[in-house]
Write a protein that holds these residues in place. Sequence first.
Motif, mmCIF file in Angstrom:
data_model
loop_
_atom_site.group_PDB
_atom_site.id
_atom_site.type_symbol
_atom_site.label_atom_id
_atom_site.label_comp_id
_atom_site.label_asym_id
_atom_site.label_seq_id
_atom_site.Cartn_x
_atom_site.Cartn_y
_atom_site.Cartn_z
ATOM 1 N N THR A 129 -49.113 -54.565 -40.083
ATOM 2 C CA THR A 129 -48.292 -53.448 -40.548
ATOM 3 C C THR A 129 -48.679 -52.132 -39.881
ATOM 4 O OG1 THR A 129 -47.866 -54.529 -42.653
ATOM 5 C CG2 THR A 129 -47.575 -52.150 -42.588
ATOM 6 N N ASN A 130 -49.945 -51.775 -39.907
ATOM 7 C CA ASN A 130 -50.388 -50.505 -39.307
ATOM 8 C C ASN A 130 -50.167 -50.485 -37.802
ATOM 9 O OD1 ASN A 130 -51.109 -49.452 -41.793
ATOM 10 N ND2 ASN A 130 -53.227 -50.144 -41.627
ATOM 11 N N ASP A 131 -50.362 -51.642 -37.152
ATOM 12 C CA ASP A 131 -50.115 -51.735 -35.711
ATOM 13 C C ASP A 131 -48.645 -51.480 -35.400
ATOM 14 O OD1 ASP A 131 -52.791 -52.471 -35.286
ATOM 15 O OD2 ASP A 131 -52.319 -54.609 -35.423
ATOM 16 N N TYR A 132 -47.765 -52.015 -36.232
ATOM 17 C CA TYR A 132 -46.337 -51.843 -35.988
ATOM 18 C C TYR A 132 -45.919 -50.382 -36.168
ATOM 19 C CZ TYR A 132 -41.334 -52.331 -36.033
ATOM 20 O OH TYR A 132 -40.003 -52.168 -35.748
ATOM 21 N N ILE A 133 -46.396 -49.751 -37.212
ATOM 22 C CA ILE A 133 -46.085 -48.333 -37.425
ATOM 23 C C ILE A 133 -46.592 -47.503 -36.249
ATOM 24 C CG2 ILE A 133 -46.544 -46.317 -38.883
ATOM 25 C CD1 ILE A 133 -46.635 -48.326 -41.272
ATOM 26 N N ALA A 134 -47.799 -47.792 -35.784
ATOM 27 C CA ALA A 134 -48.348 -47.071 -34.629
ATOM 28 C C ALA A 134 -47.490 -47.305 -33.388
ATOM 29 C CB ALA A 134 -49.789 -47.508 -34.377
ATOM 30 N N HIS A 135 -47.018 -48.531 -33.192
ATOM 31 C CA HIS A 135 -46.138 -48.831 -32.057
ATOM 32 C C HIS A 135 -44.866 -47.985 -32.128
ATOM 33 C CE1 HIS A 135 -43.410 -50.866 -29.369
ATOM 34 N NE2 HIS A 135 -42.613 -51.106 -30.400
ATOM 35 N N LEU A 136 -44.251 -47.931 -33.311
ATOM 36 C CA LEU A 136 -43.030 -47.126 -33.454
ATOM 37 C C LEU A 136 -43.305 -45.659 -33.126
ATOM 38 C CD1 LEU A 136 -41.421 -48.564 -36.718
ATOM 39 C CD2 LEU A 136 -40.592 -48.841 -34.368
ATOM 40 N N GLN A 137 -44.360 -45.120 -33.706
ATOM 41 C CA GLN A 137 -44.646 -43.697 -33.536
ATOM 42 C C GLN A 137 -45.106 -43.340 -32.125
ATOM 43 O OE1 GLN A 137 -47.394 -43.246 -36.819
ATOM 44 N NE2 GLN A 137 -45.762 -42.587 -38.190
ATOM 45 N N ASN A 138 -45.922 -44.205 -31.521
ATOM 46 C CA ASN A 138 -46.527 -43.872 -30.229
ATOM 47 C C ASN A 138 -45.744 -44.352 -29.015
ATOM 48 O OD1 ASN A 138 -48.738 -42.656 -31.554
ATOM 49 N ND2 ASN A 138 -49.705 -44.663 -31.795
ATOM 50 N N ASP A 139 -44.874 -45.328 -29.205
ATOM 51 C CA ASP A 139 -44.113 -45.861 -28.077
ATOM 52 C C ASP A 139 -42.606 -45.620 -28.257
ATOM 53 O OD1 ASP A 139 -46.477 -46.850 -26.882
ATOM 54 O OD2 ASP A 139 -46.338 -48.703 -28.021
ATOM 55 N N THR A 140 -42.033 -46.286 -29.246
ATOM 56 C CA THR A 140 -40.577 -46.238 -29.414
ATOM 57 C C THR A 140 -40.065 -44.822 -29.642
ATOM 58 O OG1 THR A 140 -40.613 -48.484 -30.329
ATOM 59 C CG2 THR A 140 -38.629 -47.166 -30.713
ATOM 60 N N GLU A 192 -41.144 -55.981 -44.768
ATOM 61 C CA GLU A 192 -39.869 -55.733 -44.100
ATOM 62 C C GLU A 192 -39.734 -54.248 -43.790
ATOM 63 O OE1 GLU A 192 -35.347 -57.139 -44.626
ATOM 64 O OE2 GLU A 192 -36.115 -55.973 -46.314
ATOM 65 N N PHE A 193 -39.363 -53.959 -42.549
ATOM 66 C CA PHE A 193 -39.112 -52.593 -42.115
ATOM 67 C C PHE A 193 -37.630 -52.421 -41.847
ATOM 68 C CE2 PHE A 193 -43.583 -52.878 -41.339
ATOM 69 C CZ PHE A 193 -44.057 -51.596 -41.566
ATOM 70 N N LEU A 194 -37.117 -51.305 -42.294
ATOM 71 C CA LEU A 194 -35.777 -50.855 -41.922
ATOM 72 C C LEU A 194 -35.994 -49.613 -41.068
ATOM 73 C CD1 LEU A 194 -32.665 -50.552 -42.054
ATOM 74 C CD2 LEU A 194 -32.997 -49.369 -44.241
ATOM 75 N N VAL A 195 -35.576 -49.688 -39.829
ATOM 76 C CA VAL A 195 -35.704 -48.558 -38.918
ATOM 77 C C VAL A 195 -34.300 -47.993 -38.714
ATOM 78 C CG1 VAL A 195 -36.438 -47.777 -36.632
ATOM 79 C CG2 VAL A 195 -37.690 -49.625 -37.797
ATOM 80 N N VAL A 196 -34.148 -46.724 -39.056
ATOM 81 C CA VAL A 196 -32.854 -46.057 -38.931
ATOM 82 C C VAL A 196 -33.011 -44.889 -37.961
ATOM 83 C CG1 VAL A 196 -30.969 -44.903 -40.145
ATOM 84 C CG2 VAL A 196 -32.315 -46.659 -41.336
ATOM 85 N N THR A 197 -32.231 -44.934 -36.892
ATOM 86 C CA THR A 197 -32.224 -43.827 -35.946
ATOM 87 C C THR A 197 -30.862 -43.151 -36.012
ATOM 88 O OG1 THR A 197 -31.618 -45.350 -34.143
ATOM 89 C CG2 THR A 197 -33.959 -44.812 -34.399
ATOM 90 N N TYR A 198 -30.849 -41.859 -35.724
ATOM 91 C CA TYR A 198 -29.631 -41.060 -35.835
ATOM 92 C C TYR A 198 -29.300 -40.461 -34.470
ATOM 93 C CZ TYR A 198 -30.562 -41.579 -40.773
ATOM 94 O OH TYR A 198 -30.807 -42.113 -42.031
ATOM 95 N N TRP A 199 -28.025 -40.536 -34.113
ATOM 96 C CA TRP A 199 -27.580 -40.198 -32.766
ATOM 97 C C TRP A 199 -26.303 -39.367 -32.802
ATOM 98 C CZ3 TRP A 199 -30.572 -42.295 -28.818
ATOM 99 C CH2 TRP A 199 -31.485 -43.278 -29.210
ATOM 100 N N ASP A 200 -26.082 -38.614 -31.733
ATOM 101 C CA ASP A 200 -24.850 -37.849 -31.590
ATOM 102 C C ASP A 200 -23.662 -38.730 -31.218
ATOM 103 O OD1 ASP A 200 -25.802 -35.303 -32.192
ATOM 104 O OD2 ASP A 200 -26.356 -34.888 -30.121
ATOM 105 N N SER A 201 -23.916 -39.796 -30.439
ATOM 106 C CA SER A 201 -22.805 -40.587 -29.915
ATOM 107 C C SER A 201 -23.253 -41.992 -29.529
ATOM 108 C CB SER A 201 -22.226 -39.904 -28.676
ATOM 109 O OG SER A 201 -23.177 -39.952 -27.619
#
Length: 117
Positions: free
Chosen positions: A15-26, A51-60
Amino acid sequence: MISRNWTGVVKPERTNDYIAHLQNDTFKKLKTIRGFKHASIFQRAVTDGIEFLVVTYWDSMDAIKEFAGEAADIAVVPQIAQDMMVRYDPVVRHYEEISLVPVKNMHVNSLTDLTDI
């Protein structure tokens, strides 16, 4: 505004590795893309992991395609993240924002107006 929604289940011990991956890479990569607004990470315990739900917000959708490629509905899950997963959705869901609830009795036309609050 368009949200891009994806879920995956991570091995509990990763879990902590995945959060770090999201924050530091993605998310660092996303910040370089014109049209990316912000992202949220949600989590909950399920029977086979977290379970992770990742929500990103975009202009288009064009901005999303800069990240995901022309097949924008296909999930972008690098091998390093796949190795942390029990399972994940191979596709994402996109939603167009149609309304936003005002904050503190203020009239807000969109999430971009929240930066003024």
